[in-house]
Design a protein around this motif. Structure first.
Motif, PDB file in Angstrom:
ATOM      1  N   VAL A  75      37.028  46.040  26.705  1.00 28.19           N
ATOM      2  CA  VAL A  75      35.965  45.714  27.627  1.00 28.19           C
ATOM      3  C   VAL A  75      36.351  45.578  29.026  1.00 28.19           C
ATOM      4  CG1 VAL A  75      34.055  44.325  28.454  1.00 28.19           C
ATOM      5  CG2 VAL A  75      34.237  45.121  25.844  1.00 28.19           C
ATOM      6  N   PHE A  76      37.436  44.703  29.183  1.00 33.67           N
ATOM      7  CA  PHE A  76      38.153  44.333  30.399  1.00 33.67           C
ATOM      8  C   PHE A  76      38.739  45.589  30.977  1.00 33.67           C
ATOM      9  CE2 PHE A  76      38.051  39.608  31.359  1.00 33.67           C
ATOM     10  CZ  PHE A  76      36.950  39.379  30.731  1.00 33.67           C
ATOM     11  N   ASP A  77      39.382  46.397  29.953  1.00 32.07           N
ATOM     12  CA  ASP A  77      40.053  47.679  30.555  1.00 32.07           C
ATOM     13  C   ASP A  77      39.153  48.709  31.235  1.00 32.07           C
ATOM     14  OD1 ASP A  77      42.544  46.752  29.815  1.00 32.07           O
ATOM     15  OD2 ASP A  77      42.785  47.710  27.948  1.00 32.07           O
ATOM     16  N   ASN A  78      38.189  48.859  30.501  1.00 25.37           N
ATOM     17  CA  ASN A  78      36.913  49.831  30.754  1.00 25.37           C
ATOM     18  C   ASN A  78      36.545  49.310  32.033  1.00 25.37           C
ATOM     19  OD1 ASN A  78      37.309  51.403  28.761  1.00 25.37           O
ATOM     20  ND2 ASN A  78      35.601  50.425  27.317  1.00 25.37           N
ATOM     21  N   MET A  79      36.096  47.874  32.403  1.00 21.85           N
ATOM     22  CA  MET A  79      35.497  47.382  33.552  1.00 21.85           C
ATOM     23  C   MET A  79      36.609  47.213  34.788  1.00 21.85           C
ATOM     24  SD  MET A  79      32.685  44.630  32.202  1.00 21.85           S
ATOM     25  CE  MET A  79      32.206  44.251  33.617  1.00 21.85           C
ATOM     26  N   ASN A  80      37.924  47.371  34.319  1.00 24.54           N
ATOM     27  CA  ASN A  80      38.822  47.086  35.517  1.00 24.54           C
ATOM     28  C   ASN A  80      39.092  45.743  35.927  1.00 24.54           C
ATOM     29  OD1 ASN A  80      41.227  48.143  36.662  1.00 24.54           O
ATOM     30  ND2 ASN A  80      39.885  48.304  38.674  1.00 24.54           N
ATOM     31  N   LEU A  81      38.756  44.838  34.987  1.00 21.86           N
ATOM     32  CA  LEU A  81      38.931  43.291  35.142  1.00 21.86           C
ATOM     33  C   LEU A  81      40.124  42.679  34.621  1.00 21.86           C
ATOM     34  CD1 LEU A  81      35.078  42.464  34.321  1.00 21.86           C
ATOM     35  CD2 LEU A  81      36.221  42.671  36.494  1.00 21.86           C
ATOM     36  N   GLU A  82      40.768  42.013  35.654  1.00 18.68           N
ATOM     37  CA  GLU A  82      41.873  41.119  35.314  1.00 18.68           C
ATOM     38  C   GLU A  82      41.519  39.514  34.989  1.00 18.68           C
ATOM     39  OE1 GLU A  82      44.836  42.352  34.565  1.00 18.68           O
ATOM     40  OE2 GLU A  82      44.593  44.439  34.914  1.00 18.68           O
ATOM     41  N   ILE A  83      41.854  39.254  33.935  1.00 20.31           N
ATOM     42  CA  ILE A  83      41.316  37.798  33.585  1.00 20.31           C
ATOM     43  C   ILE A  83      41.855  36.984  34.584  1.00 20.31           C
ATOM     44  CG2 ILE A  83      43.282  37.342  31.955  1.00 20.31           C
ATOM     45  CD1 ILE A  83      39.480  36.198  31.657  1.00 20.31           C
ATOM     46  N   LEU A  84      43.272  37.050  34.942  1.00 26.05           N
ATOM     47  CA  LEU A  84      44.244  36.073  36.018  1.00 26.05           C
ATOM     48  C   LEU A  84      44.135  36.698  37.348  1.00 26.05           C
ATOM     49  CD1 LEU A  84      47.013  34.890  33.490  1.00 26.05           C
ATOM     50  CD2 LEU A  84      44.833  33.755  34.315  1.00 26.05           C
ATOM     51  N   ASP A  85      43.267  37.680  37.607  1.00 23.74           N
ATOM     52  CA  ASP A  85      43.377  38.508  39.070  1.00 23.74           C
ATOM     53  C   ASP A  85      42.925  37.250  40.131  1.00 23.74           C
ATOM     54  OD1 ASP A  85      43.839  40.357  40.754  1.00 23.74           O
ATOM     55  OD2 ASP A  85      41.544  40.858  40.526  1.00 23.74           O
ATOM     56  N   THR A  86      43.803  37.336  41.102  1.00 18.21           N
ATOM     57  CA  THR A  86      43.448  36.677  42.318  1.00 18.21           C
ATOM     58  C   THR A  86      43.440  37.359  43.670  1.00 18.21           C
ATOM     59  OG1 THR A  86      45.640  35.873  42.618  1.00 18.21           O
ATOM     60  CG2 THR A  86      44.423  34.499  41.542  1.00 18.21           C
ATOM     61  N   THR A  87      42.855  37.010  44.591  1.00 17.42           N
ATOM     62  CA  THR A  87      42.467  37.627  45.886  1.00 17.42           C
ATOM     63  C   THR A  87      42.936  36.651  46.822  1.00 17.42           C
ATOM     64  OG1 THR A  87      41.042  39.242  45.220  1.00 17.42           O
ATOM     65  CG2 THR A  87      41.066  39.074  47.452  1.00 17.42           C
ATOM     66  N   THR A  88      44.154  36.816  47.673  1.00 16.86           N
ATOM     67  CA  THR A  88      44.500  35.984  48.677  1.00 16.86           C
ATOM     68  C   THR A  88      44.596  36.635  50.115  1.00 16.86           C
ATOM     69  OG1 THR A  88      46.043  34.530  47.170  1.00 16.86           O
ATOM     70  CG2 THR A  88      46.241  34.377  49.319  1.00 16.86           C
ATOM     71  N   ILE A  89      44.004  36.050  51.061  1.00 19.40           N
ATOM     72  CA  ILE A  89      43.917  36.494  52.392  1.00 19.40           C
ATOM     73  C   ILE A  89      45.339  36.178  53.207  1.00 19.40           C
ATOM     74  CG2 ILE A  89      42.997  36.612  54.591  1.00 19.40           C
ATOM     75  CD1 ILE A  89      41.575  38.105  52.481  1.00 19.40           C
ATOM     76  N   ASN A  90      46.226  37.278  53.626  1.00 25.36           N
ATOM     77  CA  ASN A  90      47.446  36.800  53.976  1.00 25.36           C
ATOM     78  C   ASN A  90      47.225  36.980  55.632  1.00 25.36           C
ATOM     79  OD1 ASN A  90      48.867  36.680  51.648  1.00 25.36           O
ATOM     80  ND2 ASN A  90      48.546  38.816  51.377  1.00 25.36           N
ATOM     81  N   LYS A  91      48.097  36.172  56.270  1.00 23.36           N
ATOM     82  CA  LYS A  91      48.172  36.254  57.683  1.00 23.36           C
ATOM     83  C   LYS A  91      48.482  37.681  58.251  1.00 23.36           C
ATOM     84  CE  LYS A  91      51.018  34.197  61.374  1.00 23.36           C
ATOM     85  NZ  LYS A  91      52.291  33.340  61.758  1.00 23.36           N
TER      86      LYS A  91
END
Length: 278
Positions: A75-91
Motif C-alpha cells: 500500500v505504501f509503495d503504491n501511494m509513494n509514502l515513506e514511513i520515516l520520511d521528513t521534510t526540512t527547510i534548508n537555509k
C-alpha cells in the motif's frame, strides 16, 4: 489503521521496545524475513521484548505483525509514502524548492491520515456530535487554531459551541460541563499537561472525550474515550507542527462533512443562511 504508522506514533515506550520499534520502522521489508531472535540480536534486546511490543500496539504476536507489514508495504509503495520520511527547510533552498517541499508534506500528511482513519470510530464520534447539546472544543497554541476552525464550521450548522483561548477559561468550561456536553480536545503531542487535565475532569463527570492527536499511547489518548489519529510527519526544522495542523484540519473537515450528510437538507439550509459575503 496502519500498523506501521501506529507503531511510529506510539509514545512513551520502554527503552528496549523503542529500539525494536526503530529497527522495524527502518527496515520494514527486511523484518519480513526475520525471527524475533534475529531482531533481538540486531537491537541488543530479547525475543520477549519484541513480543511485548507487538502486544502493546494491539497485535497478537510477531507473525501477525509481519502479515500486516507485508500488506502495508504494498500500500505504501503504491501511494509513494515513506514511513520515516521528513521534510526540512534548508537555509539555501530556493522559493521553488520550498513551495515543492511544503506542497509535498501537506499532501502526504493528508494521505497518511487517510490511512489512519478508523471509519467505525469516526462514525461513533459523529453520532456523539449529533446527540450533544453543546460541543466543547479545547486546544492550546496551534491546536487552538484547529479548535477555532471546528468552532466556526459547527456554529454554521446550528450547534451550540463553547471554545475559549485561555486555559483558565477552558478549565472553568470543563468544570461547568454536564451530560449534555461532548468534549473534543486537540493536541499534537498528546502530552500537553493542561489538555490531559481537561480530559480527566470531563471523564470524571461522565462526559465523553474525543482526542485528536498524533501520539498513540500518549497520556491524552489514555485519558480519552475516542482517539482520532492524525499524521505526525516531520517538517520545518524537524518539527511536526505544520503537518499536524493540516491533518487535524482534515479530521475536522471529515467530521463536519459526515455530520452534514446525516441531516443534509437542514445543514444545507443553515449553511446558506449563515453565508457572509460573496
Amino acid at each position: 489503521m496502519s500498523v506501521l504508522i501506529k507503531l511510529r506514533d506510539f509514545a512513551n515506550l520502554p527503552e528496549a521496545e523503542q529500539e525494536v520499534k526503530n529497527f522495524i520502522l527502518k527496515y520494514p521489508k527486511r523484518v519480513l524475513e526475520m525471527t524475533t531472535a534475529e531482531i533481538a540480536q540486531e537491537t541488543y534486546t530479547s525475543s520477549a521484548t519484541v513480543v511485548r511490543l507487538c502486544k502493546r500496539i494491539g497485535v497478537g504476536g510477531f507473525n501477525k505483525l509481519k502479515l500486516l507489514i507485508a500488506k502495508e508495504n504494498e500500500v505504501f509503495d503504491n501511494m509513494n509514502l515513506e514511513i520515516l520520511d521528513t521534510t526540512t527547510i534548508n537555509k539555501n533552498d530556493t522559493e521553488h524548492e520550498i513551495i515543492d517541499k511544503i506542497t509535498n508534506i501537506d499532501l502526504k500528511s493528508i494521505e497518511e491520515t487517510r490511512v489512519l482513519v478508523d471509519i467505525h470510530q469516526l462514525h461513533e464520534v459523529v453520532e456523539l456530535i449529533r446527540k450533544a447539546y453543546i460541543l466543547d472544543f479545547f486546544g492550546v497554541g496551534s491546536s487552538h487554531v484547529v479548535a477555532l476552525d471546528a468552532t466556526y464550521k459547527f456554529m454554521r450548522v446550528g450547534k451550540n459551541i463553547a471554545n475559549y483561548a485561555l486555559y483558565d477559561r477552558q478549565y472553568v468550561q470543563a468544570v461547568n460541563a454536564d451530560a449534555d456536553h461532548l468534549g473534543i480536545i486537540f493536541s499534537y503531542s498528546g502530552e500537553t499537561k493542561e489538555m490531559v487535565e481537561i480530559a480527566k475532569i470531563l471523564r470524571q463527570k461522565g462526559i465523553k472525550v474525543v482526542a485528536v492527536t498524533c501520539s498513540i499511547g500518549s497520556s491524552l489518548s489514555k485519558a480519552s474515550d475516542y482517539n482520532l489519529t492524525v499524521s505526525s510527519k516531520e517538517t520545518i526544522f524537524r518539527s511536526g507542527a505544520m503537518s499536524s495542523r493540516i491533518s487535524s484540519l482534515y479530521i475536522v473537515d471529515l467530521l463536519y462533512a459526515l455530520y452534514c450528510r446525516a441531516d443534509y437538507e437542514r445543514a444545507a439550509e443553515m449553511i446558506n443562511k449563515t453565508r457572509i459575503g460573496g
